[in-house]
Design a protein around this motif. Sequence first.
Motif, PDB file in Angstrom:
ATOM      1  N   ARG A  84       0.652  -0.219   0.501  1.00 21.63           N
ATOM      2  CA  ARG A  84      -0.232   0.482   1.441  1.00 21.63           C
ATOM      3  C   ARG A  84       0.211   0.252   2.897  1.00 21.63           C
ATOM      4  O   ARG A  84      -0.369   0.805   3.817  1.00 21.63           O
ATOM      5  N   ARG A  86       2.117   0.646   6.262  1.00 17.68           N
ATOM      6  CA  ARG A  86       2.848   1.730   6.924  1.00 17.68           C
ATOM      7  C   ARG A  86       4.268   1.326   7.322  1.00 17.68           C
ATOM      8  O   ARG A  86       5.233   2.024   6.998  1.00 17.68           O
ATOM      9  N   LYS A 107       3.587   5.921   0.888  1.00 13.73           N
ATOM     10  CA  LYS A 107       2.718   4.826   1.340  1.00 13.73           C
ATOM     11  C   LYS A 107       1.475   4.905   0.473  1.00 13.73           C
ATOM     12  O   LYS A 107       0.845   5.962   0.367  1.00 13.73           O
ATOM     13  N   ASN A 109      -2.296   4.617  -0.912  1.00 13.79           N
ATOM     14  CA  ASN A 109      -3.664   4.595  -0.401  1.00 13.79           C
ATOM     15  C   ASN A 109      -4.552   3.836  -1.377  1.00 13.79           C
ATOM     16  O   ASN A 109      -4.549   4.127  -2.576  1.00 13.79           O
ATOM     17  N   SER A 126      -7.386   3.998   6.096  1.00 15.85           N
ATOM     18  CA  SER A 126      -6.350   4.441   5.166  1.00 15.85           C
ATOM     19  C   SER A 126      -5.797   5.804   5.605  1.00 15.85           C
ATOM     20  O   SER A 126      -4.580   6.028   5.631  1.00 15.85           O
ATOM     21  N   THR A 130      -2.107   6.745   7.143  1.00 13.16           N
ATOM     22  CA  THR A 130      -1.323   7.767   6.438  1.00 13.16           C
ATOM     23  C   THR A 130      -0.832   8.838   7.413  1.00 13.16           C
ATOM     24  O   THR A 130       0.333   9.260   7.351  1.00 13.16           O
ATOM     25  N   LEU A 148       2.319  11.989  -0.984  1.00 12.53           N
ATOM     26  CA  LEU A 148       0.974  11.420  -0.889  1.00 12.53           C
ATOM     27  C   LEU A 148       0.692  10.584  -2.137  1.00 12.53           C
ATOM     28  O   LEU A 148       0.929  11.060  -3.253  1.00 12.53           O
TER      29      LEU A 148
END
Length: 385
Positions: A84, A86, A107, A109, A126, A130, A148
């Motif tokens: 998660r 970044r 990445k 979530n 979150s 993103t 995603l």
Amino acid sequence: INLPLYDFKDSLIFPGMIDLHIHAPQYSFRGMCMDLELMDWLNSYTFPEEEKYEDLDYAEKAYKIFVENMKKGATTRSCIFATRHRNATILLMELMEQSGLISYVGKVNMDREASDKLVEESADVSAYETFGWINAVNGKFQNTKPILTPRFIPCCTDKLMEELREIQMAYGIPVQSHLSESKGEIEFVKMLRPENPFYGDAYNQYDLFGKNDDIDTDVKTVMAHCVWSSDEEVELMLKNGVYVAHCPASNMNLTSGIAPIRKYLDLDLKIGLGSDVAGGQSESIFRAITDSIQVSKMYWRHVNQNYKPIVFSEAFFLATKGGGEFFGKVGSFESDYEFDAIVLDDSCLEHPQQLNVLQRLERAIYLSLDVQGIFAKYVNGNQIF
Ligand code: GUN
Ligand code: FE
């Protein structure tokens, strides 16, 4: 035109392997921690390891090992879960880009049901992270694209799913997640989301499940596992063109079950193979090919005799053209396909007779020649080594 000509003598030359599902941060504990089922395995081993990717020095050390090994292997394209975080995800994407391999990287979530250190503070945080991540990487790389990545329904609140729908619509990027992997997970999803008649409907509700004719969207989606998908779920995947990433090693290691791949092939579902490291012990798609054949035999013998075992050519198809379709015209040497190729030297395997090419290919894959026999590798026409 003046193109270079190489003579690889008697080597085998065939399309590169496609890995539709792998977790880069879990590479560090592959081949270990094999004593638990999915939900306990996540809490005991996976989340504690993924927490470490907050630290960029650790992420760099670990991701370099992952990328180096992916580069050496037979895989040319992959769909990758990061964590998660970044910045560590951006770092992984930079390393993947340098490797010359082609990948989608996500990445992750996750805003509930994980360890305090790993879970994101809120759906808004979150989503914000993103956005920041996509803006940093979108269009920046030639071979490395964002995807995603809601971890799975148990780890994503309704609010987060709603925000991911908005993000998907804004950027039009594809989606990857997990679906109907283990019985415990499915029970948990039923409890969390009683309003959805089946697990996949919870993704579909937020338009993160393939094509939706009602609102005229087409979200390229790959779901890992689908071991226990109901008929309704399979029907929707078929209608929406959702890809299945079949991960037989992981399904054995986590005692999740056996996905009915013959049934999915008969229905013409879109399917490829995934290593699912570290649920699966190895990034080798050669290994996934043989595992997929072997588990289909156990399915036929022990579960349902209406579904014949798959054969080598079918498993090889899954590993190349099946999964390759997720990336476009990929996974075949037919004209107008992108040129991904593995050149493999199998001369170390002596044989008293003359074998034909198909026999040699099957033998090289069953005997894991990707570990020592890869002589050259091409991705979209570019030589990697
Ligand atoms: N479901 C949610 N997260 C994971 C993961 O990391 N691995 C597997 N196999 N299943 C998952
Ligand atoms: Fe997975």
